[in-house]
Design an enzyme around this catalytic site. Structure first.
Site, short mmCIF file in Angstrom:
data_model
loop_
_atom_site.label_atom_id
_atom_site.label_comp_id
_atom_site.label_asym_id
_atom_site.label_seq_id
_atom_site.Cartn_x
_atom_site.Cartn_y
_atom_site.Cartn_z
N HIS A 1 -2.34 7.17 7.63
CA HIS A 1 -1.40 8.11 6.99
C HIS A 1 -2.12 9.40 6.60
O HIS A 1 -1.54 10.49 6.69
CB HIS A 1 -0.79 7.49 5.72
CG HIS A 1 0.40 6.62 5.95
ND1 HIS A 1 1.57 7.06 6.53
CD2 HIS A 1 0.62 5.32 5.64
CE1 HIS A 1 2.45 6.06 6.57
NE2 HIS A 1 1.90 4.99 6.04
N CYS B 1 6.38 -0.16 7.47
CA CYS B 1 5.94 1.02 6.72
C CYS B 1 7.08 1.50 5.84
O CYS B 1 8.22 1.56 6.31
CB CYS B 1 5.51 2.12 7.68
SG CYS B 1 4.92 3.61 6.84
N LEU B 2 6.77 1.82 4.61
CA LEU B 2 7.80 2.30 3.68
C LEU B 2 8.40 3.61 4.16
O LEU B 2 9.49 3.97 3.75
CB LEU B 2 7.21 2.46 2.27
CG LEU B 2 6.76 1.16 1.60
CD1 LEU B 2 6.02 1.45 0.30
CD2 LEU B 2 7.94 0.24 1.35
N GLY C 1 0.84 -1.20 0.00
CA GLY C 1 0.00 0.00 0.00
C GLY C 1 0.87 1.24 0.00
O GLY C 1 2.06 1.18 0.33
N GLN D 1 2.77 10.07 1.82
CA GLN D 1 4.11 9.44 1.84
C GLN D 1 4.99 9.90 0.68
O GLN D 1 6.20 9.76 0.73
CB GLN D 1 3.99 7.90 1.79
CG GLN D 1 3.41 7.30 3.06
CD GLN D 1 3.36 5.79 2.96
OE1 GLN D 1 2.44 5.22 2.40
NE2 GLN D 1 4.37 5.13 3.50
N HIS E 1 -4.07 1.04 8.04
CA HIS E 1 -2.72 1.62 8.04
C HIS E 1 -2.66 2.82 7.08
O HIS E 1 -2.11 3.87 7.43
CB HIS E 1 -1.73 0.52 7.64
CG HIS E 1 -0.30 0.95 7.50
ND1 HIS E 1 0.70 0.50 8.34
CD2 HIS E 1 0.31 1.76 6.59
CE1 HIS E 1 1.86 1.04 7.96
NE2 HIS E 1 1.65 1.80 6.90
N GLU E 2 -3.25 2.67 5.88
CA GLU E 2 -3.18 3.75 4.88
C GLU E 2 -4.05 4.94 5.28
O GLU E 2 -3.65 6.09 5.10
CB GLU E 2 -3.60 3.24 3.49
CG GLU E 2 -2.79 2.09 2.92
CD GLU E 2 -1.28 2.27 3.01
OE1 GLU E 2 -0.81 3.43 3.03
OE2 GLU E 2 -0.58 1.25 3.07
#
Ligand code: GNR
Ligand code: NI
Length: 174
Positions: free
Chosen positions: A139, A93-94, A46, A51, A135-136
């Site tokens: 963000h 997480c990226l 995702g 981000q 999670h997204e």
């Protein structure tokens, strides 16, 4: 194919609340394509617009594990309208590379969102997709998974992570 730069903790933009998307135009479609390319390249399951430095309520996800290659989801203005059960998954997480931790989430969610044409849709999810949706959307509200750790674990994370960044900086300088 355009790959976008993924911002890393403790970048202040990651703490901001993103604004709803109101215009469904070519610029949004280009962002969608570039974010999908960036997510697959990373690789990740995702990616949320903040981000990559775009403070808009837009996410891309693909939680298929190869058997359903066409499960790329673009979700504009996503919200969770129902949640059920509890699940604990190890998350990463990226934007926080190299750190993983168990996080409590709802096990099942119903997401309401718009597609790239502005049509409103709903989708029920469980498993990794349910985790990923939560999670997204976090963000989009300026929340990282490490913000959901207990205060003690969060402060341990911060110390360890900032130390690692400093060590890397010193290694790069020599
Ligand atoms: O690639 C990712 N994997 C992942 C694993 C467990 C729980 C959440 C995620 S999302 C993450 C990509 C990312 O950082 N999205 O914001
Ligand atoms: Ni993330």
């Amino acid at each position: 194919m355009a790959l976008l730069e993924i911002l890393h903790y403790p970048e202040p933009l990651l703490k901001k609340t993103s604004v709803p998307v109101t215009v469904f135009d070519d610029e949004l479609r280009q962002l969608a394509k570039d974010m999908a390319d960036t997510m697959y390249d990373a690789p990740g399951v995702g990616l949320a617009a903040p981000q990559v430095g775009v403070l808009k309520r837009f996410i891309v996800m693909d939680c298929s594990t190869g058997e359903e290659p066409d499960d790329l989801i673009f979700a504009v203005n996503p919200e969770i309208v129902a949640r059920e059960g509890d699940a604990v998954e190890e998350e990463g997480c990226l934007s926080v590379p190299g750190f993983f931790a168990n996080i409590n989430r709802a096990a099942q969610v119903r997401m309401r969102y718009q597609d790239l044409a502005g049509n409103t849709l709903e989708r029920d999810a469980d498993g990794l997709l349910a985790i990923c949706i939560q999670h997204e959307i976090d963000h989009l509200d300026g929340v990282l998974f490490v913000d959901r750790l207990s205060p003690l674990k969060r402060s341990m994370f911060r110390k360890k992570y900032l130390k690692m960044l400093k060590e890397r900086e010193q290694a790069d300088a020599t």
